[in-house]
Design an enzyme around this catalytic site. Structure first.
Site, PDB file in Angstrom:
ATOM      1  N   GLN A  13       0.821  -1.207   0.000  1.00  0.00           N
ATOM      2  CA  GLN A  13       0.000   0.000   0.000  1.00  0.00           C
ATOM      3  C   GLN A  13       0.856   1.258   0.000  1.00  0.00           C
ATOM      4  OE1 GLN A  13      -3.292  -1.789   2.845  1.00  0.00           O
ATOM      5  NE2 GLN A  13      -3.833   0.232   2.138  1.00  0.00           N
ATOM      6  N   SER A  94       4.945  -5.937   2.688  1.00  0.00           N
ATOM      7  CA  SER A  94       3.666  -5.963   3.392  1.00  0.00           C
ATOM      8  C   SER A  94       2.630  -6.711   2.568  1.00  0.00           C
ATOM      9  CB  SER A  94       3.235  -4.537   3.743  1.00  0.00           C
ATOM     10  OG  SER A  94       2.110  -4.534   4.591  1.00  0.00           O
ATOM     11  N   LEU A  95       1.593  -6.027   2.088  1.00  0.00           N
ATOM     12  CA  LEU A  95       0.608  -6.679   1.224  1.00  0.00           C
ATOM     13  C   LEU A  95       1.288  -7.416   0.072  1.00  0.00           C
ATOM     14  CD1 LEU A  95      -2.286  -7.052  -0.048  1.00  0.00           C
ATOM     15  CD2 LEU A  95      -1.703  -5.007  -1.359  1.00  0.00           C
ATOM     16  N   ARG A 119      -8.426  -9.184   5.024  1.00  0.00           N
ATOM     17  CA  ARG A 119      -7.290  -8.605   5.763  1.00  0.00           C
ATOM     18  C   ARG A 119      -7.466  -7.098   5.872  1.00  0.00           C
ATOM     19  NH1 ARG A 119      -2.007  -6.591   4.134  1.00  0.00           N
ATOM     20  NH2 ARG A 119      -0.331  -7.193   5.584  1.00  0.00           N
ATOM     21  N   HIS A 205       1.107  -2.741  10.851  1.00  0.00           N
ATOM     22  CA  HIS A 205       2.286  -3.358  11.466  1.00  0.00           C
ATOM     23  C   HIS A 205       2.588  -2.839  12.875  1.00  0.00           C
ATOM     24  CE1 HIS A 205       2.867  -5.295   7.657  1.00  0.00           C
ATOM     25  NE2 HIS A 205       2.865  -4.115   7.055  1.00  0.00           N
ATOM     26  N   GLN A 254       2.729 -11.124  10.414  1.00  0.00           N
ATOM     27  CA  GLN A 254       3.156  -9.963   9.629  1.00  0.00           C
ATOM     28  C   GLN A 254       2.261  -8.748   9.839  1.00  0.00           C
ATOM     29  OE1 GLN A 254       1.667  -8.736   6.221  1.00  0.00           O
ATOM     30  NE2 GLN A 254       3.375  -9.127   4.847  1.00  0.00           N
TER      31      GLN A 254
END
Length: 315
Positions: A13, A94-95, A119, A205, A254
Site C-alpha cells: 500500500q 507488506s501486502l 485482511r 504493522h 506480519q
C-alpha cells in the site's frame, strides 16, 4: 527458464494511484482477464475504480489491498506471456508478500483476493479511519527512530512505533494520529530531513493490528497454501519458508510486526540477485533497492514497453 540473477519484488500500500496500469490494461489481454477475475470475486468493477476512482475509495484499505494484488498478479502473467525468465527468489512489501506468494504458486489468485479483502477489512476495523497514521522518516538512524517512538509512546501512554525498515535512513512509523504527530516533531528535532505522511487509512504493522491478526488467523485457516515453487522471503524475519503451515503463521504475524525490508533485500542479494524487477504499479521498491545497494539494476514492469524490453533483455 530460471535466471539466478533475477529477483522479483511486489509493492504494498502507498503505491496505488488512479489510472495505474492503464497502458498495460490496454495492451495485454491477460491483464484485463486478471481484473475481470478480481471483479467476479469482489462483486464490483475493479478496473472502473482504478481508472475513474474516486481516490478516497481507492485508498481505503479493504479496497486497496485486493486491487494492488490484482495489479501485481496481472503484470506477472504478462511477464510470463512475454516469456520472461523465472526469478531465483521473490519478496513482497507488506501486502506485496501475498502477491509474491500467488506468483510463486503458494496461493490461488482468487483465494488471495478474498483473503486480502478480509485482511483489509480487519485492519480497518481494528483502527477506524482517521484515528491511525503512518509517515516515512528520512535521514535518521533506524535505532534512533525506534528509540524516539518508544519514548513518545511511553510519555503519552499511546501507540507509535517503527514499523517498516525500508532502507538505511528511511523508516516508516505508525500509530495513533496524535502520537505519530508528536513523534514526527521529535524526529525533526533529532535531524530528520523529511517526514512524509503516507496515503493509507490504518496504522499497519503496529500492535494496534493484533485484533486484525486474530481474525485473519481464522480466515487463513480455511485457505489452501502450498509450498512455493519460487522461494519467497518473508517480511517478519527476512527468511525463506517452504512449509505451508509456517507460511500461514508468518502471514498472520506480519500484520502486527515490523516489515524488515532492508534485511529482506539482503536475502535477495545473498541469493545472487543483481537484477531487481518491481512487479506492480510505481517504482517505490526500485528506489529503495538502489538505496540499499547501488550496484543493483532495477526495472519496473508497469509500462508495457519496459516489460517487453526487460523480458527480452533478461532472457
Amino acid at each position: 527458464m530460471r535466471d539466478n540473477t533475477i529477483a522479483f519484488v511486489f509493492p504494498g500500500q502507498g503505491s496505488q494511484q488512479l489510472g495505474m496500469l492503464a497502458a498495460a490494461h490496454d495492451r495485454f489481454a491477460v491483464v484485463r482477464d486478471a481484473f475481470e477475475e478480481a471483479s467476479d470475486v469482489l462483486g464490483y468493477n475493479v478496473w472502473s475504480l482504478v481508472a475513474s476512482g474516486p481516490q478516497e475509495a481507492l485508498n481505503l484499505t479493504e479496497t486497496t489491498q485486493p486491487i494492488l494484488l490484482t495489479c501485481s498478479v496481472a503484470l506477472w502473467r504478462a511477464w510470463g506471456e512475454a516469456s520472461g525468465a523465472v526469478p531465483v527468489i521473490m519478496a513482497g512489501h507488506s501486502l506485496g508478500e501475498f502477491s509474491a506468494l500467488v506468483c510463486a504458486g503458494a496461493l490461488e489468485f482468487t483465494d488471495a483476493v478474498k483473503l486480502v479483502r478480509k485482511r483489509g477489512e480487519f485492519m480497518q476495523a481494528a483502527v477506524p479511519a482517521g484515528q491511525g497514521a503512518m509517515a516515512a522518516i528520512i535521514g535518521v538512524e533506524d535505532s534512533e527512530v525506534t528509540r524516539i517512538c518508544q519514548q513518545v509512546a511511553q510519555e503519552e501512554d499511546d501507540v507509535v512505533s517503527a514499523v517498516n525498515f525500508n532502507s538505511p535512513g528511511q523508516v516508516v512509523i505508525a500509530g495513533r494520529v496524535a502520537a505519530v504527530d508528536l513523534a514526527i516533531i521529535a524526529l525533526k528535532e533529532a535531524g530528520a530531513k523529511r517526514a512524509l505522511p503516507l496515503p493509507v487509512s490504518a496504522p499497519f504493522h503496529t500492535q494496534l493490528m493484533k485484533p486484525a491478526g486474530e481474525h485473519l488467523a481464522e480466515v487463513i485457516a480455511g485457505i489452501t497454501i502450498s509450498s512455493p515453487k519460487i522461494p519467497v522471503v518473508h517480511n517478519v524475519n527476512a527468511t525463506v519458508e517452504p512449509d505451508p503451515e509456517k507460511i500461514r503463521e508468518l502471514l498472520v504475524e506480519q500484520i502486527y510486526s515490523p516489515v524488515q525490508w532492508t534485511a529482506s533485500m539482503g536475502k535477495l542479494i545473498e541469493a545472487g540477485a543483481t537484477n531487481i524487477i518491481e512487479c506492480g504499479p510505481g517504482k517505490v521498491l526500485s528506489g529503495l533497492s538502489r538505496r540499499i545497494e547501488k550496484t543493483l539494476d532495477c526495472y519496473s514492469l508497469e509500462n508495457p514497453e519496459v516489460l517487453l524490453e526487460t523480458a527480452a533483455e533478461l532472457k
